[in-house]
Structure formats: C-alpha cells, structure tokens
Design a protein around this motif. Sequence first.
Motif, short mmCIF file in Angstrom:
data_model
loop_
_atom_site.label_atom_id
_atom_site.label_comp_id
_atom_site.label_asym_id
_atom_site.label_seq_id
_atom_site.Cartn_x
_atom_site.Cartn_y
_atom_site.Cartn_z
N PRO A 344 1.24 -1.02 0.58
CA PRO A 344 -0.16 0.07 -0.21
C PRO A 344 0.78 1.25 0.00
O PRO A 344 1.62 1.29 1.00
N PRO A 345 0.66 2.50 -1.06
CA PRO A 345 1.39 2.93 -0.82
C PRO A 345 1.07 4.67 0.10
O PRO A 345 -0.40 4.34 0.43
N VAL A 346 1.74 5.41 0.37
CA VAL A 346 0.85 7.06 1.30
C VAL A 346 0.51 7.88 0.28
O VAL A 346 -0.15 8.80 0.75
N LEU A 347 0.69 7.80 -0.50
CA LEU A 347 0.47 8.90 -1.85
C LEU A 347 -1.40 9.43 -1.00
O LEU A 347 -1.86 8.24 -1.69
N LYS A 348 -1.51 10.46 -1.15
CA LYS A 348 -3.06 10.80 -1.33
C LYS A 348 -4.20 10.24 -2.59
O LYS A 348 -3.30 10.25 -3.85
N GLY A 349 -4.81 9.73 -2.82
CA GLY A 349 -5.94 9.50 -3.99
C GLY A 349 -5.33 8.17 -4.78
O GLY A 349 -5.67 8.09 -5.90
N VAL A 350 -4.27 7.58 -4.18
CA VAL A 350 -3.03 6.61 -5.14
C VAL A 350 -4.22 5.20 -3.74
O VAL A 350 -3.20 4.63 -3.20
N ASP A 351 -5.04 4.24 -4.82
CA ASP A 351 -5.09 2.60 -4.08
C ASP A 351 -4.25 1.53 -4.68
O ASP A 351 -3.41 1.50 -6.15
N LEU A 352 -4.00 0.32 -3.99
CA LEU A 352 -3.95 -0.87 -4.76
C LEU A 352 -4.21 -1.22 -6.33
O LEU A 352 -5.90 -1.11 -5.64
N PRO A 353 -3.73 -1.41 -7.29
CA PRO A 353 -5.03 -1.96 -7.79
C PRO A 353 -5.62 -3.20 -7.98
O PRO A 353 -5.40 -4.23 -7.25
N ASP A 354 -6.51 -2.98 -8.89
CA ASP A 354 -7.84 -3.83 -8.77
C ASP A 354 -7.71 -5.08 -9.12
O ASP A 354 -7.89 -6.11 -8.86
N ASP A 355 -6.06 -5.06 -9.85
CA ASP A 355 -6.12 -6.73 -10.30
C ASP A 355 -4.64 -7.41 -9.37
O ASP A 355 -3.71 -8.03 -9.42
N GLU A 356 -4.54 -6.83 -8.61
CA GLU A 356 -3.00 -7.04 -7.89
C GLU A 356 -3.75 -8.48 -7.10
O GLU A 356 -4.28 -8.53 -6.57
N PRO A 357 -2.28 -9.03 -7.20
CA PRO A 357 -3.03 -10.52 -7.39
C PRO A 357 -3.28 -11.41 -5.53
O PRO A 357 -4.05 -12.59 -6.08
N SER A 358 -2.62 -10.65 -4.48
CA SER A 358 -3.09 -11.06 -2.95
C SER A 358 -4.93 -11.10 -2.70
O SER A 358 -4.78 -11.81 -2.13
N GLY A 359 -5.33 -9.78 -2.83
CA GLY A 359 -6.27 -9.29 -2.16
C GLY A 359 -6.57 -8.77 -0.99
O GLY A 359 -7.00 -8.77 -0.79
N VAL A 360 -5.35 -8.30 -1.14
CA VAL A 360 -4.83 -7.90 0.35
C VAL A 360 -5.73 -6.50 0.70
O VAL A 360 -6.45 -6.37 2.24
N SER A 361 -6.12 -6.07 -0.40
CA SER A 361 -6.87 -4.77 -0.03
C SER A 361 -7.86 -4.71 1.03
O SER A 361 -8.68 -4.11 1.58
N ALA A 362 -8.61 -6.28 0.18
CA ALA A 362 -9.95 -6.99 1.12
C ALA A 362 -9.99 -6.89 2.25
O ALA A 362 -10.76 -7.00 3.46
#
Length: 395
Positions: A344-362
């Motif tokens: 995960p980046p610290v940049l405002k407005g930048v998220d992990l991509p939808d196709d990031e393979p681990s699914g850690v966003s969830a």
Amino acid sequence: MKRTTTRRTIVPALSMAAALLLGLSLAGCAPSSAPQGEADGDVELGIPDEGFSLDALIAAAKEEKGITVYDSTGKIVDMAEAFAKKYGVKATGVKVEADAQADMVIREGESGNVQGDVILLSDAAEAMGELIPRGYVTSWMPPDKTDVVPENMQDPLVINFSANVWAYNTEVYKSCPVTNMWALTTDDWKGKVSLQDPLLKPQDTDFWNQLATHADDKVAAAYKDYFGEDLKTDEDSATAEWVKRLAQNGPLLNKSSDNIAESIGAPGQDEPFFGDIATSKFRENEDSGYKLGLCESMSPWPGRMYPKVALIASKTKSPNTAKLFVDYLLTEEGIEPQTSDGKPPVLKGVDLPDDEPSGVSAVLDKLYVTDTSTADKDLDSRQYWQDLWQVNYKN
C-alpha cells in the motif's frame, strides 16, 4: 546500549480507506557519540530546498555521475531504469536482502566508500534507532510533494508499507484451514508451518515485540477463544508463550520468502505447508502456477504491515540525483511497480490496483500495523526474542 528516544507521532492516512486509520510514530534515538548536527538526520544535500524547483533539481542531477539504489525487492532494478530513462540521468537498482541493508549502510558510512546512495528500508527500528541518529543517512521530503503525502508521514519519509500475510494452498483447501494463531502451536500443525528464519529476519522478532508491547491482550484473548480457557504461562507475555510453543512445534525455517511461497503454494502437493509470506509472492500464482490463497479468517490478524522509509546516504556524491529519485517515488508512476505487488502506498488518492494478486485490499483494516513509537524497544529486544526462539526450536 541504552538509547534516549525522541518520538514523532505518525498516523497512516492511506487513501484505501478507513483501512489504516491507526496510530504510528517513527522515533529517532541518538547515541551520545553521534556527530552534532547529524544526530537528527538534518543533513543539507544538493541544491537548497528554499525556492525549490523540480526543473532545477533535474538540471543539477544531470551534472552528477548517478546513483545506486538499495531495496529488498527485485522490482528496484526496473524502477531505477525507468527513472533514469525518464530524466536522462544514471541510476542502478540493486536488490539487497532486508537483513543485510543496515550493515551495508554502516560499513559504507564508516569507510567513507558509499555505494548505496538511496536506501529503501523496511527495518524501521534500525533506521530510527541507528542509521539516522548516527548520521549515516538522512530523510528528505520533496517540497513539491507535501500536498500528496500526509504531513505526519513526511519526517522521516515513508513511501509505502510492506505487507506479510498468512497463506494456504487453494488446490488442497477450499478455504483457509486455520482460524486462530494458536492453532499453529497444536499437533495438527506440527512441522507443517513454513516461516522465514527469525534469526535472519529482524522484522519477525520486531513484530513479536510489537505484539507483546501493544497487543498482548489480544494474543491472550485469542488463546481463550481457541482453547476455551485462560492462558497460564511462566513467560513474560502471552506473545512469548505463543512464540515458544510455535518454535517447539517444529516449523520449517527458510532463508527467503521465495522458499516459503513454494512450500505453501506449489501445485500437486498432498500436505502443503501453511505460512507467512510477503504479498508480492502471490504473483507466483500466475508466473509459476502456484495455488496461494490469503487466509482472511486468521484471528486476531490475517497479517501485518510495516513502513518502508526512503533514506539518502549522508555522504552520497550525487545528492541531487538521490533527491530526484525520492521525488520520483512519490508519484503514481514511480511507486507503481511496488503497488502492484500489494504494498500500500502513502500517496493520497492512490489505491492498490484491482488486479493486485494477493487480494490484501480486502483485509487492510484487519492487518496489524507497526507502531514505531517503540522502535527503540523493538531494536533492543531482538536478542531476547532470538534467544527465546533458539532455546525452544525443535526441527
């Protein structure tokens, strides 16, 4: 050595949401022998920040011989090449194992033969407790990026977070076979857990100290949830008891996360290992046909995150190129190779991509996030945790 610690409060404000509204702080602590003027990392490098201009920084960088960048991910090679091509400067990325980075910085700093001009370091305890206070490195915040990085992440500068998660083999298990950290200490998982050797990776012992310091009540509660009774232990903490029992249960120890990923996710296994890996290793599902799945059900935490700081060698001979690279990291383009690896980046407005393979966003809101207000204690406690592990480990 006893350290005097000065703490700064940091609260991660990643745009991924409410996920990381947690408290952190990065602490610097200086031995009394640290050079005056260097102990706080405030070293003047390259062109002055007053009246800063990115064009002026680029022009100054083009007059220098170039830089070498150390990072623990191989992605740094491509990142440095892309940076050099974009700005017409020279830059080389070198992968250096995380446990070796700090020692290299110290040796180079002591000898005056600096090879690593920029160091991207995930060992916050070492950075805050040794490298910055002793003047080997400094942290620089690009004046033109103050609006895209939360103020409380700017000094020292955090560029992103590295994440490790518990993982299982999806070919063998339809869902994660583990729901509680204490299950890993039972006969069901004896000799079936795959980990990086904690004697080689300080982030693991730091994590244990983090739990003992900030979340031991949750570790104890997890014990009661799993076994149905209160924990009784002669150890200093519930975390220490868990570490002791885990060591006694004979986990497979590895030198790298690559080996762990293979032991867990390689296809065709009847009894695959369960283990702790970096989210970047989930790309092996596509590259190598692995069957890695993120264990979202693990309690109390399915994984952990720790900050990566950007440091510049105080004796670099290419300070403007080093500063330009740090500026580049604070763009979506510059940090993308690591964002795509689930960091995960610290940049405002930048998220992990939808196709990031681990699914850690969830599960970002469920991960344990390092509280580096106690970085000095994590550093000082490493020997305690290593001794506890070594005395109890059975293979």
